[in-house]
Write an enzyme that holds these catalytic residues in place. Structure first.
Site, PDB file in Angstrom:
ATOM      1  N   ASP A 101      54.888  27.406   7.778  1.00 60.85           N
ATOM      2  CA  ASP A 101      54.503  26.294   6.899  1.00 60.85           C
ATOM      3  C   ASP A 101      55.550  25.937   5.843  1.00 60.85           C
ATOM      4  OD1 ASP A 101      52.202  25.400   8.089  1.00 60.85           O
ATOM      5  OD2 ASP A 101      50.895  26.774   7.011  1.00 60.85           O
ATOM      6  N   ASP A 158      48.689  23.341  13.739  1.00 66.88           N
ATOM      7  CA  ASP A 158      49.111  22.954  12.385  1.00 66.88           C
ATOM      8  C   ASP A 158      50.608  22.705  12.307  1.00 66.88           C
ATOM      9  OD1 ASP A 158      47.167  24.968  12.813  1.00 66.88           O
ATOM     10  OD2 ASP A 158      46.983  25.395  10.688  1.00 66.88           O
TER      11      ASP A 158
HETATM   12  N1  GLY Z   1      47.442  26.238   7.703  1.00 61.76           N
HETATM   13  C1  GLY Z   1      46.951  24.939   7.723  1.00 61.76           C
HETATM   14  C2  GLY Z   1      45.482  24.789   7.638  1.00 61.76           C
HETATM   15  O1  GLY Z   1      44.772  25.663   7.210  1.00 61.76           O
HETATM   16  O2  GLY Z   1      45.027  23.741   7.980  1.00 61.76           O
END
Ligand code: GLY
Length: 379
Positions: A101, A158
């Site tokens: 992320d 994600d």
């Molecule tokens: N890690 C991204 C989410 O929780 O959507």
């Protein structure tokens, strides 16, 4: 997009933009360069710089500030955004707590700063983060691995939202490896995560040595085979973004399939997504963050198509945003955060069930500015 709105939509848009500005002015005064996540009793008390500098949402507050700075030109938003970016250096330096992320963390802070001010220090931070993301590439399975520890073969939906960091770095450095990795990952997501009906799985576990598919657990959704709504939003918006950066039609078609699935499902729930589209009707938890993120993806799609299709996506986004604004927004300037009823995961009860979560506010602001034609291209 403004020219596609009717008088009623425009009135609504002017109203919500006014309310966002009032709220953001006072909230910025209170929060400053702390890094907020979830408020307690209406106030952001926790500073993620103190409690978890690696937390994946740490870029959304500077992202909100840069969007506001771009749209209003008000200096009040710039200084705290720069300060948060500097604080995040501790995460780059510490490194081991970081994972896939890094796009969410540095696109919205350093890369946004670089795009608006040309800061060379910010450009370096963005390139540093992009190199960390590229370093997670698995050349056998041709995907970017998720998380750390023993998740060696995990690919998750994600991560499509982190790919724009690689597309950006590739353009900045004129090095095709960055986009090649992003395209490989998007193709692996098409293969392992997107289903033919437009829904998607959250996680696929691959053999890290061969790339063979082993398992698709439920992840943050209800169960294996279900359909976590924020994951559908990541797929919708993420595939649209890969199309924007590569021009490849297969990503546009994937985004459209996901959009049609999303729109069909939210029509049955008053345009506010349940946490998982394939969970039992009861308990009936919702996740507004899936709605506002999907709205941004739908508005992106609306820019990519014409005629009736454009109207379909624009109307879909407006239906979601107006439903969330009507029932799930807190405009009291004495209280921090705007969008309520965000949910981290279906089974998680770590204080992130139907509460305001920072990324809900980020995507609401981005969506409103997209409608006004004033959004900063962060992704
Ligand atoms: N890690 C991204 C989410 O929780 O959507």
């Amino acid at each position: 997009m403004l020219d596609r709105l009717n008088d009623d939509d425009r009135l609504w848009l002017d109203g919500i933009w006014e309310k966002i500005q009032v709220k953001m002015r006072v909230q910025t005064e209170r929060v400053g360069s702390r890094i907020p996540y979830i408020p307690e009793n209406g106030r952001y008390l926790e500073d993620k710089a103190e409690t978890d500098i690696y937390w994946w949402t740490n870029g959304f507050w500077p992202g909100m500030l840069w969007q506001m700075y771009r749209a209003t030109g008000e200096e009040r938003y710039k200084l705290p955004a720069e300060e948060v970016e500097r604080k995040l250096d501790a995460a780059l330096e510490g490194f081991e707590g970081l994972h896939h992320d890094v796009g969410f963390m540095w696109m919205h802070s350093a890369v946004a700063n670089y795009r608006l001010t040309g800061s060379s220090r910010s450009r370096t931070r963005g390139l540093h983060a992009a190199n960390l993301l590229a370093g997670r590439y698995n050349p056998r399975g041709r995907f970017i691995r998720a998380w750390n520890d023993d998740c060696t073969g995990w690919i998750i939906i994600d991560c499509l939202m982190n790919l724009p960091l690689l597309y950006w770095a590739g353009r900045e450095t004129r090095d095709p490896r960055f986009a090649d990795i992003a395209v490989d990952h998007a193709d692996a997501a098409l293969k392992h995560l997107l289903r033919p009906d437009g829904s998607s799985v959250h996680i696929a576990i691959l053999d890290p040595h061969t790339g063979d598919l082993l398992e698709t657990p439920g992840g943050q959704g209800f169960e294996a085979g279900s359909s976590w709504s924020r994951g559908q939003a990541w797929a919708l918006y993420g595939m649209a973004l890969s199309h924007v950066h590569t021009g490849e039609d297969r990503y546009l078609q994937a985004s459209k399939r996901t959009a049609h699935y999303f729109l069909a499902n939210i029509a049955a729930s008053g345009f506010v997504p349940p946490i998982d589209f394939r969970a039992p009707a009861e308990p009936s938890g919702i996740d507004t963050t899936a709605g506002v993120c999907a709205a941004c993806g739908l508005l992106e799609l609306a820019e990519l198509v014409g005629g009736h299709e454009r109207e379909l996506y624009l109307r879909g986004a407006l239906n979601i945003l107006r439903a969330i604004e009507r029932d799930y927004c807190d405009w009291n300037p004495e209280r921090d955060s705007i969008v309520s009823h965000g949910t981290g995961s279906y089974h998680g009860r770590n204080g992130d069930y139907e509460v305001p979560i920072i990324y809900g506010d980020y995507f609401l602001i981005e969506a409103v500015l997209k409608l006004k034609g004033q959004a900063l291209r962060i992704w």
